[in-house]
Motif scaffolding. Structure first.
Motif, short mmCIF file in Angstrom:
data_model
loop_
_atom_site.label_atom_id
_atom_site.label_comp_id
_atom_site.label_asym_id
_atom_site.label_seq_id
_atom_site.Cartn_x
_atom_site.Cartn_y
_atom_site.Cartn_z
N PRO A 106 0.80 -1.23 0.00
CA PRO A 106 0.00 0.00 0.00
C PRO A 106 0.83 1.27 0.00
CG PRO A 106 -0.02 -1.01 2.17
CD PRO A 106 0.69 -1.97 1.26
N ALA A 107 2.18 1.13 0.11
CA ALA A 107 3.05 2.30 0.12
C ALA A 107 3.70 2.57 -1.23
CB ALA A 107 4.14 2.14 1.19
N THR A 108 3.52 1.68 -2.19
CA THR A 108 4.16 1.83 -3.50
C THR A 108 3.64 3.06 -4.22
OG1 THR A 108 4.47 -0.56 -3.69
CG2 THR A 108 4.59 0.72 -5.71
N GLU A 109 4.55 3.75 -4.92
CA GLU A 109 4.16 4.97 -5.64
C GLU A 109 4.12 4.78 -7.15
OE1 GLU A 109 6.79 8.02 -4.37
OE2 GLU A 109 5.99 8.11 -2.32
N SER A 110 4.96 3.89 -7.69
CA SER A 110 5.00 3.69 -9.14
C SER A 110 5.44 2.27 -9.45
CB SER A 110 5.97 4.69 -9.79
OG SER A 110 7.29 4.50 -9.29
N ASP A 140 -0.60 6.31 2.60
CA ASP A 140 -0.69 7.77 2.77
C ASP A 140 -2.00 8.17 3.44
OD1 ASP A 140 1.79 8.17 1.69
OD2 ASP A 140 1.07 8.63 -0.33
N ASP A 141 -3.09 7.57 3.01
CA ASP A 141 -4.40 7.90 3.59
C ASP A 141 -4.46 7.49 5.06
OD1 ASP A 141 -5.20 8.88 1.17
OD2 ASP A 141 -6.30 7.07 0.57
N VAL A 142 -3.92 6.32 5.38
CA VAL A 142 -3.94 5.84 6.76
C VAL A 142 -3.10 6.73 7.66
CG1 VAL A 142 -3.17 3.95 8.26
CG2 VAL A 142 -4.46 3.44 6.17
N MET A 143 -1.91 7.11 7.20
CA MET A 143 -1.04 7.97 8.01
C MET A 143 -1.69 9.33 8.25
SD MET A 143 2.67 6.99 6.33
CE MET A 143 3.53 8.27 7.25
N GLY A 193 2.53 6.19 12.08
CA GLY A 193 3.80 6.25 11.37
C GLY A 193 3.82 5.24 10.24
N PRO A 194 4.92 5.19 9.48
CA PRO A 194 4.99 4.27 8.33
C PRO A 194 4.83 2.80 8.71
CG PRO A 194 6.73 5.92 8.22
CD PRO A 194 6.10 6.07 9.57
N ASN A 195 5.50 2.36 9.78
CA ASN A 195 5.43 0.94 10.14
C ASN A 195 4.05 0.56 10.67
OD1 ASN A 195 8.10 0.49 9.41
ND2 ASN A 195 8.87 0.96 11.46
N GLY A 196 3.53 1.36 11.62
CA GLY A 196 2.21 1.07 12.15
C GLY A 196 1.14 1.20 11.09
N GLY A 197 1.30 2.18 10.21
CA GLY A 197 0.33 2.37 9.13
C GLY A 197 0.31 1.20 8.17
N LEU A 198 1.49 0.64 7.87
CA LEU A 198 1.55 -0.49 6.95
C LEU A 198 0.89 -1.73 7.56
CD1 LEU A 198 2.51 -1.55 4.25
CD2 LEU A 198 4.73 -2.05 5.28
#
Length: 267
Positions: A40-44, A60-63, A69-74
């Motif tokens: 879900p963090a991939t941009e391209s 991005d939406d979750v954060m 943060g990035p880890n908890g969001g993922l």
């Protein structure tokens, strides 16, 4: 019967590059595969995406909305995917035929394939949908520069193997970037009588029994062995692909159908 690769491994191991190269190789040989983005963090992407988890949820939406943060969001994103296996994923999988071959490009957060049950439940869902699944674990070959890192890589791969309970192929990626391939040779065919003294030399004396147990685990059970992958060489790509195809029995069902058809024609 469908077929699937679950491409896992720590961040920076080259998973997305692997998926892109696999797609290009299969196009060149006239073979059809479908790449699925589970990050879900991939941009391209450098390849066409058949399914994209970002249509369900994005990091991005979750954060932004939850203040994670990035880890908890993922982790949150992947748990949300787990909750929607019978809805979003099932609906997406219905678009593919029995013989289709899917490659799932997974996030690089190690918790997801070492002890968090999200990917295990994901795999179980694929199996219920009649997919043969293989775990493909990518580890950066430049990480394998000494025995301590080799043991760490083996334990990480073994942890994923035990957690997911899948046929498993462990790959040393980015071999095209290795300047002295002799540095990796000792770890492609490890000799315990060589590795144990080297490991003891780098560790404190109180760890000698642990070192011996770890080396014996790697040696006696042969549960973890790494296949080198050099993306510059078609022969290397084809060899690794053959190892994976063998794990998921790709093509065997097609062979049976051909034999059955020939038998009927002969009658």
């Amino acid at each position: 019967m469908g077929y699937a690769q679950l491409v896992i491994g720590p961040a920076g191991g080259g998973k997305s590059t692997y998926c892109s190269s696999w797609y290009q190789h299969c196009v060149s040989v006239g073979r059809t595969i479908h790449i699925v983005n589970l990050d879900p963090a991939t941009e391209s992407f450098d390849y066409p995406v058949a399914m994209d988890v970002r249509e369900l949820i994005s990091l991005d939406d979750v954060m932004e909305e939850l203040g994670l943060g990035p880890n908890g969001g993922l982790i949150y994103c992947m748990e949300h995917l787990e909750e929607n296996l019978d809805d979003w994923l099932a609906e997406e999988l219905d678009n593919y035929l029995d013989d289709d071959y899917l490659v799932f490009d997974c996030p690089g957060q190690i918790e997801l394939f070492s002890h968090v049950p999200v990917l295990r439940n994901f795999v179980d869902h694929l199996r219920r949908k009649n997919f043969n699944v293989c775990g493909v674990y990518l580890l950066d070959s430049q990480f394998m520069t000494d025995v301590t890192k080799f043991i760490s890589g083996c334990m990480s791969s073994l942890s994923a193997m035990v957690q997911l309970e899948l046929p498993h192929v462990s790959i040393l990626s980015k071999m095209d970037l290795v300047t002295n391939k002799k540095d990796n040779d000792d770890y492609l065919n490890p000799e315990p009588r060589v590795l144990l003294p080297e490991l003891n030399q780098q560790m404190a004396p109180q760890f000698e029994k642990l070192n011996k147990a770890l080396i014996e685990l790697v040696d006696e059970y042969s549960m973890v062995s790494f296949v080198p992958l050099d993306l510059r060489k078609e022969s290397s790509i084809q060899y690794v692909l053959s190892q994976i195809d063998n794990c998921i029995q790709w093509g065997e069902d097609a062979d049976v159908k051909v034999r059955d058809f020939n038998s009927e024609g002969g009658d």
